[in-house]
Design a protein around this motif. Structure first.
Motif, PDB file in Angstrom:
ATOM      1  N   CYS A 285       0.865  -1.181   0.000  1.00 55.25           N
ATOM      2  CA  CYS A 285       0.000   0.000   0.000  1.00 55.25           C
ATOM      3  C   CYS A 285       0.899   1.228   0.000  1.00 55.25           C
ATOM      4  CB  CYS A 285      -0.901  -0.002   1.225  1.00 55.25           C
ATOM      5  SG  CYS A 285      -2.040   1.413   1.298  1.00 55.25           S
TER       6      CYS A 285
ATOM      7  N   GLY B 229      -2.087   5.440   0.052  1.00 49.01           N
ATOM      8  CA  GLY B 229      -3.487   5.075   0.166  1.00 49.01           C
ATOM      9  C   GLY B 229      -3.985   4.139  -0.906  1.00 49.01           C
TER      10      GLY B 229
ATOM     11  N   TRP C 105      -3.684   0.468  -2.964  1.00 49.62           N
ATOM     12  CA  TRP C 105      -3.256  -0.916  -2.735  1.00 49.62           C
ATOM     13  C   TRP C 105      -2.815  -1.539  -4.059  1.00 49.62           C
ATOM     14  CZ3 TRP C 105      -3.661  -4.047   1.834  1.00 49.62           C
ATOM     15  CH2 TRP C 105      -4.144  -3.350   2.961  1.00 49.62           C
TER      16      TRP C 105
ATOM     17  N   SER D 137      -9.343  -1.081  -1.090  1.00 48.37           N
ATOM     18  CA  SER D 137      -8.616  -2.030  -0.253  1.00 48.37           C
ATOM     19  C   SER D 137      -9.332  -3.373  -0.254  1.00 48.37           C
ATOM     20  CB  SER D 137      -8.515  -1.491   1.175  1.00 48.37           C
ATOM     21  OG  SER D 137      -9.708  -1.753   1.889  1.00 48.37           O
TER      22      SER D 137
ATOM     23  N   PRO E 196      -0.334  -3.900   8.369  1.00 44.81           N
ATOM     24  CA  PRO E 196      -0.487  -3.204   9.649  1.00 44.81           C
ATOM     25  C   PRO E 196      -1.957  -2.919   9.934  1.00 44.81           C
ATOM     26  CG  PRO E 196       1.234  -2.186   8.303  1.00 44.81           C
ATOM     27  CD  PRO E 196       0.546  -3.175   7.427  1.00 44.81           C
ATOM     28  N   LEU E 197      -2.354  -3.098  11.180  1.00 46.38           N
ATOM     29  CA  LEU E 197      -3.740  -2.820  11.549  1.00 46.38           C
ATOM     30  C   LEU E 197      -3.959  -1.314  11.599  1.00 46.38           C
ATOM     31  CD1 LEU E 197      -4.382  -5.448  14.375  1.00 46.38           C
ATOM     32  CD2 LEU E 197      -5.057  -5.554  11.976  1.00 46.38           C
ATOM     33  N   THR E 198      -5.045  -0.856  11.047  1.00 49.28           N
ATOM     34  CA  THR E 198      -5.444   0.548  11.039  1.00 49.28           C
ATOM     35  C   THR E 198      -6.845   0.640  11.614  1.00 49.28           C
ATOM     36  OG1 THR E 198      -6.468   0.484   8.853  1.00 49.28           O
ATOM     37  CG2 THR E 198      -4.077   0.870   8.933  1.00 49.28           C
ATOM     38  N   PRO E 199      -7.335   1.858  11.865  1.00 54.86           N
ATOM     39  CA  PRO E 199      -8.702   1.981  12.399  1.00 54.86           C
ATOM     40  C   PRO E 199      -9.773   1.368  11.511  1.00 54.86           C
ATOM     41  CG  PRO E 199      -7.500   4.037  12.723  1.00 54.86           C
ATOM     42  CD  PRO E 199      -6.630   3.164  11.872  1.00 54.86           C
ATOM     43  N   GLU E 200      -9.458   1.192  10.207  1.00 51.77           N
ATOM     44  CA  GLU E 200     -10.493   0.629   9.325  1.00 51.77           C
ATOM     45  C   GLU E 200     -10.419  -0.892   9.230  1.00 51.77           C
ATOM     46  OE1 GLU E 200      -8.038   1.258   5.109  1.00 51.77           O
ATOM     47  OE2 GLU E 200      -9.764   2.515   5.576  1.00 51.77           O
TER      48      GLU E 200
END
Length: 606
Positions: free
Chosen positions: A75, A78, A80, A95, A139-143
């Motif tokens: 990514c 923003g 992918w 995504s 990586p984990l993101t808020p979404e």
């Protein structure tokens, strides 16, 4: 073990999806689950089509919608990107997680649409997730929720436990505690990927066969050029080889060339059909003109308009048909034609074998400008087994004085000798390609008519087999006919496409006892079948329907297949059917039918 739908994958399935498929298929923790691979969606978000890589139905928990992304994933800014094993990189429009959720929402919408309000299916918990079989989790993101991701490390664990964790995480997020029954999931599966068996109906097969046969008739036009270049032509073709089509087209062409054309046949129904075909065509808009119909109808009109009317009416009263049609009509017809001076530029005769007499040839000689020797004419016929109107005693051979019938195979040579005696030596044009009957009908017609091999070349088609149905005292002919007509109705075949034929008149036929069967009316044909009253099925004797044809023919009252007369009638009757033929036969002759079928199979093997 899960139930996999389908049970195996296409050869071009990506290796990443194949890996997940095999894990689910072998995982004992998936017992009782149903896994749908590559579920297509007619609508997915704002796009018209979509697909979910895996839809997994888990009793007690709900449904998981999984996207599988194999190979390298990155990514940047923003956006992918995925890269396959060949190093080719592709940018994703969104995504993988949004893609999975979009599929989840589309699936929920489809389930809600298919089931009524309040149904348990509309309350099923549906989650989404993404599997990365070849890499560590992004990586984990808020979404992204942690339970939405399955990477290379989690795949080392049983996939069943990972999917349970995914479903439980979603249920906890949305506060869904209602259990999902196996019956509810089965109902959902039945609308997403149902098992079904939809056989092609006979009605559909008939329509397809009709389209194929319509195209084949174009091959018969090859004979037209030769016929137009020669003034005297005798066309010989077995049933179904396009003789009537050839006669009609020649009549149209002559009319367009400004000629006065006379198109004649023996049979009343065929005469009306010929007239109707020409009336509906643009031929009559040209300088020439076509008069078409049966010869005896034409002669009657001429005689009743002449000074010989009263003598004809007195002389024809109470005469036997063979005398009336064989002697009286030709005699008074010659007188009336001579009186009127009526003549034509081009004479065309269809089914000429039914008019094989020297008296009829005298009429033709009188009607044609220049006579038979100097005028322009074409006669088409089938001298094999279609001369069913000739006297039982046959016709006289002018060279030997002996009498021969059509079954001897010599009628055509006798007829040619009569023509040659009048100074004509016609060009002989053979028609050998059967363009009317489907292959099974053509084969069975030849078989039951006593031919060692079909008298025509047959096309190749995947058509319906001839349907043999037997009747006896327990299951009468009328009852069998009732059953047959009801099935044709269920098959979606229009009643206007069906004609019932019999060797007997209506009053003696099984059709008279079935004339109100199940709301289906059966009426004797008074004119062309297209004029049959709405909601009714046309009935005709084989004799009266000679020269005609129909997409579907039900041949009833068949009690003999071995005598020469029976074989001639079978030849005519069976060959009227284009796409579907049903024959109702007496149980008494079943051994004879089976013997003929065995004989055909033996011939095919050798």
């Amino acid at each position: 073990m899960a139930t996999m739908l389908p049970n195996s994958l296409p050869v071009d399935t990506p290796s990443s999806e194949r890996l997940v498929f095999d894990r689910l298929k072998r995982d004992p923790g998936c017992e009782g689950w149903t896994v749908l691979h590559s579920l297509g969606l007619a609508h997915r978000g704002t796009k018209p089509y979509g697909e979910i890589d895996f839809v997994i139905l888990v009793p007690g928990l709900g449904i998981a919608c999984l996207e599988v992304k194999g190979g390298r994933v990155r990514c940047a800014g923003g956006s992918w990107f995925t890269m396959n094993r060949d190093g080719q990189e592709t940018e994703l429009r969104r995504s993988p997680f949004l893609q999975a959720r979009e599929g989840m929402f589309a699936l929920r919408e489809e389930i809600t649409r298919r089931f009524p309000d309040g149904h348990a299916a509309s309350q099923v918990s549906i989650c989404s997730g993404v599997i990365f079989p070849s890499i560590e989790a992004p990586p984990l993101t808020p979404e992204i929720a942690e339970w939405e991701v399955v990477d290379i490390h989690l795949l080392r664990q049983p996939l069943s436990s990972t999917i349970r964790r995914m479903l439980c995480g979603h249920r906890s997020l949305v506060g869904h505690n209602r259990p999902v029954t196996a019956d509810t999931l089965k109902a959902i599966c039945n609308i997403l990927r149902p098992d079904f068996d939809r056989p092609v109906s006979r009605g559909t097969t008939v329509r397809i066969t009709e389209e194929v046969l319509l195209k084949l008739t174009n091959e018969q036009y090859d004979a037209l050029d030769a016929a137009e270049r020669n003034d005297h032509c005798l066309v010989d073709g077995a049933a179904g080889t396009g003789k009537t089509m050839l006669a009609l087209e020649l009549a149209r062409r002559s009319a367009r060339a400004g000629k006065k054309v006379l198109l004649l046949c023996y049979n009343r129904l065929l005469g009306e059909s010929l007239r109707a075909s020409l009336t509906a065509s643009p031929a009559n808009d040209h300088p020439g003109h076509v008069t078409a119909g049966s010869i005896h109808q034409m002669l009657r009109e001429i005689i009743l308009s002449s000074s010989h009317k009263d003598d004809f009416l007195r002389g024809s009263r109470d005469q036997a048909p063979e005398v009336l049609f064989g002697d009286t009509y030709p005699l008074f017809g010659l007188l009336a034609i001579a009186e009127s001076g009526m003549q034509y530029d081009h004479l065309i005769v269809d089914e000429v074998q039914d008019l094989a007499s020297r008296d009829i040839l005298d009429l033709f000689d009188q009607l044609l400008v220049g006579g038979l020797a100097g005028g322009r004419w074409i006669m088409v016929g089938d001298f094999r087994r279609q001369a069913i109107f000739l006297p039982e005693s046959g016709v006289e051979d002018p060279t030997t004085g002996s009498r021969m019938d059509s079954a001897t195979g010599s009628l055509d040579s006798i007829f040619r000798s009569w023509l040659n005696a009048r100074g004509t030596h016609p060009l002989l044009l053979p028609l050998t390609k059967n363009c009317r009957n489907s292959r099974p009908i053509g084969q069975e017609t030849a078989l039951l008519s006593g031919f060692d091999s079909p008298p025509y070349r047959l096309g190749k088609d995947d058509a319906l087999k001839v349907d043999y149905r037997y009747y006896d005292r327990t299951h009468s002919a009328a009852k069998r006919l009732d059953e047959c007509l009801q099935q044709l109705r269920r098959d979606g075949i229009p009643q206007t496409d069906i004609v019932i034929l019999s060797p007997h008149r209506f009053e003696r036929s099984a059709a008279s006892s079935s004339s109100r069967a199940g709301g289906i009316s059966i009426v004797p044909v008074r004119s062309v079948p297209a004029n049959t009253p709405p909601g009714a099925i046309a009935f005709s004797t084989i004799h009266a329907f000679k020269g005609m044809e129909s997409p579907v023919v039900v041949l009833c009252d068949i009690e003999d297949v071995e005598s020469a007369t029976a074989q001639s009638l079978l030849y005519v009757g069976m060959s009227r059917a284009r796409s579907l033929l049903i024959i109702l036969l007496s149980r008494v002759i079943q051994p004879a039918i089976e013997r003929l079928i065995r004989l055909r199979l033996e011939r095919e093997l050798h």
